[in-house]
Design a protein around this motif. Structure first.
Motif, PDB file in Angstrom:
ATOM      1  N   ILE A 176      30.414 -21.804  -9.056  1.00 17.94           N
ATOM      2  CA  ILE A 176      31.319 -20.739  -8.622  1.00 17.94           C
ATOM      3  C   ILE A 176      32.767 -21.197  -8.780  1.00 17.94           C
ATOM      4  O   ILE A 176      33.132 -22.283  -8.323  1.00 17.94           O
ATOM      5  N   LYS A 177      33.581 -20.391  -9.417  1.00 14.10           N
ATOM      6  CA  LYS A 177      35.009 -20.712  -9.543  1.00 14.10           C
ATOM      7  C   LYS A 177      35.640 -20.771  -8.160  1.00 14.10           C
ATOM      8  O   LYS A 177      35.333 -19.962  -7.283  1.00 14.10           O
ATOM      9  N   ASP A 178      36.573 -21.709  -7.973  1.00 15.11           N
ATOM     10  CA  ASP A 178      37.114 -21.948  -6.634  1.00 15.11           C
ATOM     11  C   ASP A 178      38.192 -20.960  -6.223  1.00 15.11           C
ATOM     12  O   ASP A 178      39.150 -21.326  -5.541  1.00 15.11           O
ATOM     13  N   GLU A 179      38.069 -19.700  -6.632  1.00 14.35           N
ATOM     14  CA  GLU A 179      38.849 -18.642  -6.006  1.00 14.35           C
ATOM     15  C   GLU A 179      37.910 -17.548  -5.497  1.00 14.35           C
ATOM     16  O   GLU A 179      38.364 -16.485  -5.092  1.00 14.35           O
ATOM     17  N   ILE A 180      36.604 -17.842  -5.512  1.00 14.50           N
ATOM     18  CA  ILE A 180      35.593 -16.942  -4.975  1.00 14.50           C
ATOM     19  C   ILE A 180      35.025 -17.577  -3.717  1.00 14.50           C
ATOM     20  O   ILE A 180      34.589 -18.732  -3.739  1.00 14.50           O
ATOM     21  N   ASP A 181      35.019 -16.846  -2.615  1.00 13.95           N
ATOM     22  CA  ASP A 181      34.523 -17.386  -1.346  1.00 13.95           C
ATOM     23  C   ASP A 181      33.053 -17.747  -1.458  1.00 13.95           C
ATOM     24  O   ASP A 181      32.229 -16.943  -1.909  1.00 13.95           O
ATOM     25  N   CYS A 182      32.735 -18.960  -1.006  1.00  9.49           N
ATOM     26  CA  CYS A 182      31.367 -19.459  -1.104  1.00  9.49           C
ATOM     27  C   CYS A 182      31.177 -20.557  -0.056  1.00  9.49           C
ATOM     28  O   CYS A 182      31.793 -21.623  -0.152  1.00  9.49           O
ATOM     29  N   MET A 183      30.369 -20.269   0.940  1.00 10.58           N
ATOM     30  CA  MET A 183      30.102 -21.251   1.989  1.00 10.58           C
ATOM     31  C   MET A 183      29.199 -22.362   1.444  1.00 10.58           C
ATOM     32  O   MET A 183      28.364 -22.108   0.590  1.00 10.58           O
TER      33      MET A 183
ATOM     34  N   PRO B 241      35.574 -24.701   1.202  1.00  8.23           N
ATOM     35  CA  PRO B 241      36.847 -23.982   1.328  1.00  8.23           C
ATOM     36  C   PRO B 241      37.225 -23.359  -0.012  1.00  8.23           C
ATOM     37  O   PRO B 241      36.815 -23.839  -1.061  1.00  8.23           O
ATOM     38  N   THR B 242      37.975 -22.284   0.037  1.00 11.04           N
ATOM     39  CA  THR B 242      38.453 -21.638  -1.185  1.00 11.04           C
ATOM     40  C   THR B 242      39.885 -22.102  -1.433  1.00 11.04           C
ATOM     41  O   THR B 242      40.820 -21.658  -0.772  1.00 11.04           O
ATOM     42  N   THR B 243      40.064 -23.013  -2.386  1.00  8.42           N
ATOM     43  CA  THR B 243      41.385 -23.602  -2.614  1.00  8.42           C
ATOM     44  C   THR B 243      42.204 -22.842  -3.645  1.00  8.42           C
ATOM     45  O   THR B 243      43.425 -22.935  -3.649  1.00  8.42           O
ATOM     46  N   GLY B 244      41.545 -22.122  -4.549  1.00  5.97           N
ATOM     47  CA  GLY B 244      42.295 -21.469  -5.624  1.00  5.97           C
ATOM     48  C   GLY B 244      43.004 -22.470  -6.520  1.00  5.97           C
ATOM     49  O   GLY B 244      43.979 -22.132  -7.183  1.00  5.97           O
ATOM     50  N   GLY B 245      42.503 -23.714  -6.511  1.00  6.47           N
ATOM     51  CA  GLY B 245      43.141 -24.743  -7.321  1.00  6.47           C
ATOM     52  C   GLY B 245      44.383 -25.335  -6.698  1.00  6.47           C
ATOM     53  O   GLY B 245      45.103 -26.087  -7.349  1.00  6.47           O
ATOM     54  N   THR B 246      44.642 -25.019  -5.421  1.00  2.02           N
ATOM     55  CA  THR B 246      45.824 -25.534  -4.729  1.00  2.02           C
ATOM     56  C   THR B 246      45.400 -26.546  -3.663  1.00  2.02           C
ATOM     57  O   THR B 246      44.218 -26.746  -3.412  1.00  2.02           O
ATOM     58  N   LYS B 247      46.393 -27.118  -2.997  1.00  2.00           N
ATOM     59  CA  LYS B 247      46.142 -28.019  -1.868  1.00  2.00           C
ATOM     60  C   LYS B 247      46.452 -27.348  -0.533  1.00  2.00           C
ATOM     61  O   LYS B 247      46.336 -27.984   0.511  1.00  2.00           O
ATOM     62  N   TRP B 248      46.821 -26.053  -0.550  1.00  2.00           N
ATOM     63  CA  TRP B 248      47.261 -25.418   0.687  1.00  2.00           C
ATOM     64  C   TRP B 248      46.573 -24.088   1.003  1.00  2.00           C
ATOM     65  O   TRP B 248      46.522 -23.674   2.159  1.00  2.00           O
ATOM     66  N   LEU B 249      46.042 -23.389  -0.010  1.00  2.00           N
ATOM     67  CA  LEU B 249      45.529 -22.035   0.217  1.00  2.00           C
ATOM     68  C   LEU B 249      44.439 -22.003   1.281  1.00  2.00           C
ATOM     69  O   LEU B 249      44.425 -21.122   2.150  1.00  2.00           O
ATOM     70  N   HIS B 250      43.511 -22.964   1.247  1.00  2.00           N
ATOM     71  CA  HIS B 250      42.404 -22.968   2.203  1.00  2.00           C
ATOM     72  C   HIS B 250      42.872 -23.246   3.623  1.00  2.00           C
ATOM     73  O   HIS B 250      42.122 -22.999   4.580  1.00  2.00           O
ATOM     74  N   LYS B 251      44.105 -23.758   3.779  1.00  2.00           N
ATOM     75  CA  LYS B 251      44.636 -24.045   5.114  1.00  2.00           C
ATOM     76  C   LYS B 251      45.209 -22.792   5.768  1.00  2.00           C
ATOM     77  O   LYS B 251      45.226 -22.689   6.993  1.00  2.00           O
ATOM     78  N   VAL B 252      45.687 -21.857   4.964  1.00  2.00           N
ATOM     79  CA  VAL B 252      46.260 -20.623   5.509  1.00  2.00           C
ATOM     80  C   VAL B 252      45.303 -19.441   5.381  1.00  2.00           C
ATOM     81  O   VAL B 252      45.490 -18.416   6.032  1.00  2.00           O
ATOM     82  N   ARG B 253      44.286 -19.585   4.524  1.00  2.00           N
ATOM     83  CA  ARG B 253      43.284 -18.521   4.375  1.00  2.00           C
ATOM     84  C   ARG B 253      41.905 -19.187   4.406  1.00  2.00           C
ATOM     85  O   ARG B 253      41.464 -19.772   3.439  1.00  2.00           O
TER      86      ARG B 253
END
Length: 318
Positions: free
Chosen positions: A209-216, A219-231
């Motif tokens: 699964i690409k890491d901008e699709i929610d999947c338990m 965490p969903t990082t979207g390729g960043t180091k911060w997105l999963h911390k705020v969403r």
């Protein structure tokens, strides 16, 4: 903001445009001024863009500076709305079309699709190559016959991912994957096959699964180091839920261009996804990890998302 409205271009009807050798018509090239940003700057820019006060103003000036207002939003089309083809379409009528009801459960839909496929048996007399990519049907037939089990596939998958993630390869296929979760899913799938009760032809199939699709549980990082911390990721996306209902083994979150905002797949946080055909080159993006795991033969399927938000599947789906 009517007083800020830009004057759009006027597009003449195609039959009035002179494209002859002596024509003065030139190709209009847009002077693109889209900002390039990454990391913290993206976070600040997103905050301003989503702000109810500044968002509309910022979006307006971005469109104006990139000539979107002039060439698209406020452009005037003088072309008639109806186009008649000079050569009528004489295509053959579709036959043997089977419609699948939308309210069927996912395993039932998959069964209908597989039933429509012709036999994929290889009748060639040529020797088989030492490496080939297994399709979904290859896995399903091997599971049903008992030749292999989902647990065996999971063990080999985990070993292959570890090997590809360490020197000298360092392919950077995945941002996140859980050995314990993969083994748990594979063990449950193996038990279902032993009992003769697989959920569908997708049961036991490794899918990334690409890491901008929610999947338990990832965490969903979207390729960043911060997105999963705020969403925070609190549940599976709908497409992932349906794959789980079919028994698919979700093997992890694949690498991607940061926020999908580029085509190289070079990620400063998780590494550049390398091309399985030549590890000295990159895969390209933004769904670089999803494409690479399929090309490398690690998975027959991987989910990705394009810039417009459409879900797509990497090659070798069936």
């Amino acid at each position: 903001m009517g007083f800020l409205k830009d004057k759009g271009v006027i597009y003449e009807p195609a039959d009035r445009v002179d494209l002859g050798p002596d024509s003065d018509e030139v190709y209009l090239q847009a002077n693109v001024k889209a900002p390039r940003m990454a990391g913290l700057l993206v976070k600040v820019f997103t905050w301003f863009l989503e702000s109810p006060i500044f968002g509309g103003i910022l979006l307006y000036f971005l469109k104006r500076n990139n000539l979107i207002h002039k060439l698209v939003s406020f452009a005037e089309l003088q072309e008639p709305p109806l186009f008649e083809p000079m050569h009528p379409y004489n295509g053959s009528e579709e036959t043997e079309v089977k419609c699948v009801e939308a309210d069927l459960p996912p395993p039932e839909k998959v069964r209908h699709v597989v039933d429509c496929l012709q036999s994929a048996e290889d009748v060639s007399e040529s020797p088989k190559p030492s490496f080939r990519r297994w399709t979904i049907l290859d896995y399903s037939r091997a599971y049903t016959s008992g030749e292999i089990t989902p647990r065996m596939v999971a063990d080999r998958f985990i070993a292959a991912v570890r090997e590809s993630s360490n020197p000298p390869l360092q392919m950077s296929f995945f941002i996140n994957f859980s050995v314990e979760d993969i083994i748990r899913q594979a063990t449950e799938s193996t038990l279902r096959y032993e009992q003769g009760k697989p959920l569908s032809v997708l049961d036991g199939i490794p899918i990334a699964i690409k890491d901008e699709i929610d999947c338990m549980p990832y965490p969903t990082t979207g390729g960043t180091k911060w997105l999963h911390k705020v969403r925070h990721c609190t549940e599976d996306a709908c497409c992932v839920k349906r794959l789980r209902l079919c028994g698919a083994i979700i093997v992890g979150k694949t690498n991607m261009h940061e926020l999908g905002a580029g085509i190289s797949g070079i990620n400063p946080h998780y590494g550049a996804t390398r091309n399985p055909y030549n590890s000295k080159k990159i895969t390209g993006g933004s769904s670089s990890g999803s494409a690479a795991v399929v090309a490398a033969g690690l998975c027959p399927v991987a989910l990705g998302v394009d810039g417009g938000g459409k879900l797509h599947l990497s090659p070798y789906f069936i």
